[in-house]
Design a protein around this motif. Structure first.
Motif, short mmCIF file in Angstrom:
data_model
loop_
_atom_site.label_atom_id
_atom_site.label_comp_id
_atom_site.label_asym_id
_atom_site.label_seq_id
_atom_site.Cartn_x
_atom_site.Cartn_y
_atom_site.Cartn_z
N SER A 1 37.24 49.05 -15.85
CA SER A 1 38.50 49.09 -16.60
C SER A 1 38.73 47.84 -17.45
O SER A 1 39.23 47.93 -18.57
N SER A 2 38.38 46.67 -16.92
CA SER A 2 38.60 45.44 -17.68
C SER A 2 37.68 45.37 -18.89
O SER A 2 38.08 44.94 -19.98
N PRO B 1 40.74 47.71 -27.12
CA PRO B 1 42.07 47.25 -26.68
C PRO B 1 43.22 48.12 -27.15
O PRO B 1 44.29 48.11 -26.55
N LYS C 1 38.97 47.78 -21.51
CA LYS C 1 40.15 47.25 -22.20
C LYS C 1 39.74 46.25 -23.27
O LYS C 1 40.31 46.22 -24.36
#
Length: 244
Positions: A6-7, A14, A10
């Motif tokens: 998930s990071s 973004p 992102k």
């Protein structure tokens, strides 16, 4: 293959939408019809990436490779399809290549030039698309000839036939196609460079190494599975090959 966490996702996209810059300067890989619909190998790969990471896709077309690269530097694009080049590599992290394309020279039938090694001499004037991989390569490699930069790769042959330069440089297949509109042109045998086309992401993104690793694994899978070769056949691409 592994999933993108998930990071990393992102950081990669973004905005929550995968925004992909499409370089229309290379018609072997992407095209736009009169209605504005985009098609080509790069569009097929972009759709596959968006499906894998389960995000909506936004395709953003650019007329030239240089403009595509400028777009990713602004931070408004998450991914581009461009040729691997060390100058661009200052800002862009690349996957391994997915397709290799030949760069070639074209001259008028009356030209005394018969081979690629005769081009780089004093008095030669090479017409090339501004900001293209060929422009960047020839800027580094040419020692004696002069370079004249057309506004885009598609404009090279028209500029050449208007009286600019004595050699045209670009994608071999595009030069051959453009030459059909004129009489009295011929290709020099072989190629002066091989261009490795890859996915690029901005190095300014946090964790770009992890993003690049994920996309590199994906590209390897798409090459091995036959996805890239089938896309090339579907879009009738000749004169290029799936990269090793």
């Amino acid at each position: 293959m592994t999933m993108m966490n998930s990071s990393t996702l992102k950081s990669f996209a973004p905005s929550g939408t995968l925004r992909v810059g499409i370089n229309l300067g290379n018609p072997l890989l992407a095209n736009e019809d009169a209605a504005g619909k985009l098609s080509g190998v790069t569009i097929d790969i972009a759709n596959e990436i968006a499906q894998r990471i389960k995000l909506p896709l936004q395709l953003i077309p650019f007329k030239t490779a240089g403009a595509t690269v400028d777009g990713i530097k602004s931070g408004d694009i998450d991914l581009v399809f461009v040729a691997i080049d060390p100058v661009r590599g200052a800002d862009i992290s690349y996957t391994p290549a997915y397709i290799q394309i030949e760069g070639a020279y074209m001259v008028k039938a009356s030209s005394p030039l018969q081979s690629n090694d005769q081009v780089d001499v004093a008095g030669s004037e090479i017409v090339v698309g501004k900001g293209s991989a060929y422009d960047l390569y020839l800027t580094r490699e040419i020692q004696h000839a002069s370079l004249f930069r057309a506004v885009s790769s598609q404009a090279v042959v028209d500029d050449f036939m208007s009286g600019i330069g004595n050699v045209a440089a670009g994608v071999k297949q595009q030069l051959e196609s453009d030459a059909k509109r004129y009489d009295g042109l011929r290709m020099l045998p072989g190629r002066f460079m091989v261009i490795n086309q890859a996915i690029g992401i901005p190095k300014a993104r946090p964790g770009f190494e992890d993003i690049t690793a994920y996309l590199s694994e994906l590209i390897a899978e798409l090459k091995q599975s036959g996805f890239v070769s089938e896309a090339m056949q579907h879009h009738h691409i000749q004169g290029a090959k799936v990269a090793d």
